[in-house]
Design a protein around this motif. Structure first.
Motif, PDB file in Angstrom:
ATOM      1  N   ASP A  88      49.176  40.831  39.156  1.00  0.00           N
ATOM      2  CA  ASP A  88      47.982  40.184  39.715  1.00  0.00           C
ATOM      3  C   ASP A  88      47.304  39.266  38.710  1.00  0.00           C
ATOM      4  O   ASP A  88      46.151  38.860  38.914  1.00  0.00           O
ATOM      5  CB  ASP A  88      46.977  41.219  40.241  1.00  0.00           C
ATOM      6  CG  ASP A  88      46.870  41.174  41.760  1.00  0.00           C
ATOM      7  OD1 ASP A  88      47.688  40.476  42.387  1.00  0.00           O
ATOM      8  OD2 ASP A  88      45.971  41.828  42.314  1.00  0.00           O
ATOM      9  N   GLY A  89      47.972  38.967  37.613  1.00  0.00           N
ATOM     10  CA  GLY A  89      47.413  38.060  36.629  1.00  0.00           C
ATOM     11  C   GLY A  89      46.474  38.740  35.657  1.00  0.00           C
ATOM     12  O   GLY A  89      46.440  39.963  35.536  1.00  0.00           O
ATOM     13  N   LEU A  90      45.685  37.932  34.978  1.00  0.00           N
ATOM     14  CA  LEU A  90      44.802  38.423  33.915  1.00  0.00           C
ATOM     15  C   LEU A  90      43.468  38.884  34.493  1.00  0.00           C
ATOM     16  O   LEU A  90      42.434  38.263  34.297  1.00  0.00           O
ATOM     17  CB  LEU A  90      44.590  37.323  32.885  1.00  0.00           C
ATOM     18  CG  LEU A  90      43.959  37.735  31.553  1.00  0.00           C
ATOM     19  CD1 LEU A  90      44.908  38.612  30.758  1.00  0.00           C
ATOM     20  CD2 LEU A  90      43.599  36.496  30.742  1.00  0.00           C
ATOM     21  N   VAL A  91      43.488  39.993  35.220  1.00  0.00           N
ATOM     22  CA  VAL A  91      42.265  40.498  35.849  1.00  0.00           C
ATOM     23  C   VAL A  91      42.067  41.970  35.488  1.00  0.00           C
ATOM     24  O   VAL A  91      43.031  42.706  35.287  1.00  0.00           O
ATOM     25  CB  VAL A  91      42.316  40.350  37.384  1.00  0.00           C
ATOM     26  CG1 VAL A  91      42.318  38.889  37.782  1.00  0.00           C
ATOM     27  CG2 VAL A  91      43.530  41.067  37.970  1.00  0.00           C
ATOM     28  N   PRO A  92      40.812  42.427  35.409  1.00  0.00           N
ATOM     29  CA  PRO A  92      40.557  43.839  35.109  1.00  0.00           C
ATOM     30  C   PRO A  92      40.891  44.774  36.267  1.00  0.00           C
ATOM     31  O   PRO A  92      41.235  45.931  36.052  1.00  0.00           O
ATOM     32  CB  PRO A  92      39.053  43.881  34.807  1.00  0.00           C
ATOM     33  CG  PRO A  92      38.663  42.462  34.541  1.00  0.00           C
ATOM     34  CD  PRO A  92      39.567  41.628  35.378  1.00  0.00           C
ATOM     35  N   LEU A  93      40.784  44.261  37.510  1.00  0.00           N
ATOM     36  CA  LEU A  93      40.981  45.107  38.690  1.00  0.00           C
ATOM     37  C   LEU A  93      42.040  44.492  39.597  1.00  0.00           C
ATOM     38  O   LEU A  93      41.764  43.544  40.334  1.00  0.00           O
ATOM     39  CB  LEU A  93      39.665  45.249  39.461  1.00  0.00           C
ATOM     40  CG  LEU A  93      38.472  45.827  38.694  1.00  0.00           C
ATOM     41  CD1 LEU A  93      37.227  45.811  39.570  1.00  0.00           C
ATOM     42  CD2 LEU A  93      38.767  47.250  38.212  1.00  0.00           C
ATOM     43  N   PRO A  94      43.275  45.014  39.558  1.00  0.00           N
ATOM     44  CA  PRO A  94      44.320  44.469  40.423  1.00  0.00           C
ATOM     45  C   PRO A  94      44.077  44.809  41.889  1.00  0.00           C
ATOM     46  O   PRO A  94      43.208  45.622  42.231  1.00  0.00           O
ATOM     47  CB  PRO A  94      45.588  45.161  39.896  1.00  0.00           C
ATOM     48  CG  PRO A  94      45.102  46.435  39.279  1.00  0.00           C
ATOM     49  CD  PRO A  94      43.748  46.115  38.716  1.00  0.00           C
ATOM     50  N   THR A  95      44.832  44.201  42.754  1.00  0.00           N
ATOM     51  CA  THR A  95      44.719  44.405  44.194  1.00  0.00           C
ATOM     52  C   THR A  95      44.726  45.889  44.547  1.00  0.00           C
ATOM     53  O   THR A  95      45.582  46.645  44.092  1.00  0.00           O
ATOM     54  CB  THR A  95      45.883  43.710  44.918  1.00  0.00           C
ATOM     55  OG1 THR A  95      45.809  42.315  44.662  1.00  0.00           O
ATOM     56  CG2 THR A  95      45.828  43.947  46.411  1.00  0.00           C
ATOM     57  N   GLY A  96      43.748  46.295  45.345  1.00  0.00           N
ATOM     58  CA  GLY A  96      43.682  47.678  45.792  1.00  0.00           C
ATOM     59  C   GLY A  96      42.790  48.562  44.957  1.00  0.00           C
ATOM     60  O   GLY A  96      42.561  49.723  45.308  1.00  0.00           O
TER      61      GLY A  96
END
Length: 412
Positions: free
Chosen positions: A289-297
């Motif tokens: 999901d890329g460079l994010v702290p909270l992925p999908t879901g």
């Protein structure tokens, strides 16, 4: 109109974040051009650039929830690093190698052996020296008797049938305050590294694979360095599942896992910049999901931090090796626009040792998480790897990993 203004403001705020990986963020010019496209293209091809509801929610979620936590975590990390460097923090309980054990997991039984005597594994007929040997090291506040990570990963490997699966029992030393637990990782890793020197006299070195989640990833790094110092050789592979961020910084008192601690290090980042490290740590670093702290879901950092081992577990089951296909890329948006060159490669079990660099991939919000996953295949593995004699053996137990409310309060 209000939505467009909100989107522009959100992107401007995003632009101000420091990006150590070099992942592409929109420039002011890009933002203004994008806003113009929203108005001009509404009647003709707005669907080609307007975000879907899911994408809009995901971006807002990470902007409003994930990134503030990242700032808080970075501040705590700086304080912790300063304390570590000043040597003012002393672990409450120092690791004792006499009380650290391997646990050999089979479908129906669990056997305990001291890390001081790994050769004793040969006395067990369920330990097969011709098979690969996987050693899992879990993270903070995880015990050998109550770990969903251990139960799920052992079940997946037992289902494959070609692996001796071992878990490290060091709960007494990584189940205290986080800062004390972090300090203990280096010493526990040294003990594990010394044990691996003995283990590789009874099993081929090329068959050994270390897997670590969170603090466990840094223990694996220390073990790999120790093994190299003692033998002038390298452990073939370390898989790091969202290696812990707080207190660990290269070049400081606690450097943690580093590139070069094994012949090949593959890393899966799922809570980047908060509980997990943001920077590349291995030979190949995967960013679902890329460079994010909270992925999908995921709506919490606990969920995000656990996603790393859940993704890996899914990839271990036979037929799931290519569930997670990633491309070398700088952002998830470029990946979705087919602007990433090169072939897709597998993340997880089937990751190959020739991979280098940062890879990005899409994931689903629920199992099967891999975009190539199959619900039919997932259902087939419900009992695979469990004991046929009893429905309770090999079942999932409750996890004691990371309690979100207490985490920041009890860090020091």
């Amino acid at each position: 109109m209000k939505l467009t203004i909100l989107t522009v403001c959100s992107l401007v705020l995003l632009q101000s974040f420091v990006n150590p990986l070099g992942f592409d963020l929109p420039t002011i010019k890009d933002i203004l051009q994008g806003s113009k496209d929203v108005f001009i293209g509404t009647l003709t091809n707005a669907g080609s650039f307007l975000p879907s509801p899911a994408e809009l929610f995901g971006g807002t979620k990470n902007l409003l929830a994930g990134m503030p936590l990242e700032y808080v975590s970075t501040s705590i990390n700086s304080v912790c690093s300063t304390l570590m460097s000043s040597q003012s923090v002393i672990p409450k309980i120092m690791p004792d190698k006499n009380s650290i054990n391997f646990q050999l997991m089979t479908a129906c039984n669990k056997y305990t052996y001291s890390v001081l005597s790994p050769g004793d594994l040969l006395n067990n007929t369920e330990f097969d020296v011709t098979k690969k040997t996987v050693i899992l090291v879990t993270g903070w506040r995880t015990t050998i008797t109550s770990s969903k990570t251990i139960e799920e990963l052992s079940k997946a490997y037992i289902c494959r049938g070609d692996v001796n699966f071992l878990a490290i029992d060091a709960a007494s030393y990584v189940d205290t305050l986080f800062s004390w637990s972090a300090l203990n990782t280096e010493k526990i890793g040294e003990y594990l590294g010394e044990s691996l020197v003995k283990l590789e006299t009874v099993v081929p070195l090329e068959s050994i694979h270390l897997i670590g989640h969170s603090l466990g990833a840094h223990i694996c790094g220390s073990a790999g360095r120790t093994f190299n110092q003692l033998t002038n050789r390298f452990i073939p592979r370390i898989t790091a599942l969202d290696p812990a961020k707080p207190c660990f910084n290269e070049g400081e008192s606690l450097c943690g896992l580093m590139r070069g601690d094994a012949d090949f290090i593959d890393v899966i980042h799922t809570n980047t910049g908060v509980l997990g490290k943001r920077d590349p740590t291995g030979d190949v670093d995967f960013y679902p999901d890329g460079l994010v702290p909270l992925p999908t879901g995921c709506l919490t950092v606990v969920c995000a931090h656990e996603r790393a081992w859940l993704y890996y577990v899914e990839s271990v089951y036979p037929g799931n090796e290519y569930n997670f296909m990633a491309k070398r890329c700088t952002s998830l948006s470029k990946l979705k626009q087919n602007k990433c060159t090169g072939v897709a490669v597998p993340m997880g079990y089937a990751a190959t040792s020739n991979l280098k660099g940062n890879y990005v991939l899409e994931v689903r919000g629920s199992a099967p998480f891999g975009m190539n996953g199959s619900k039919t295949r997932e259902a087939q593995y419900a009992t695979c790897g469990t004991c046929a004699k009893s429905s309770t053996v090999g079942s999932t137990q409750s996890s004691s990993v990371f309690r979100p409310i207490k985490w920041f309060k009890k860090l020091f």
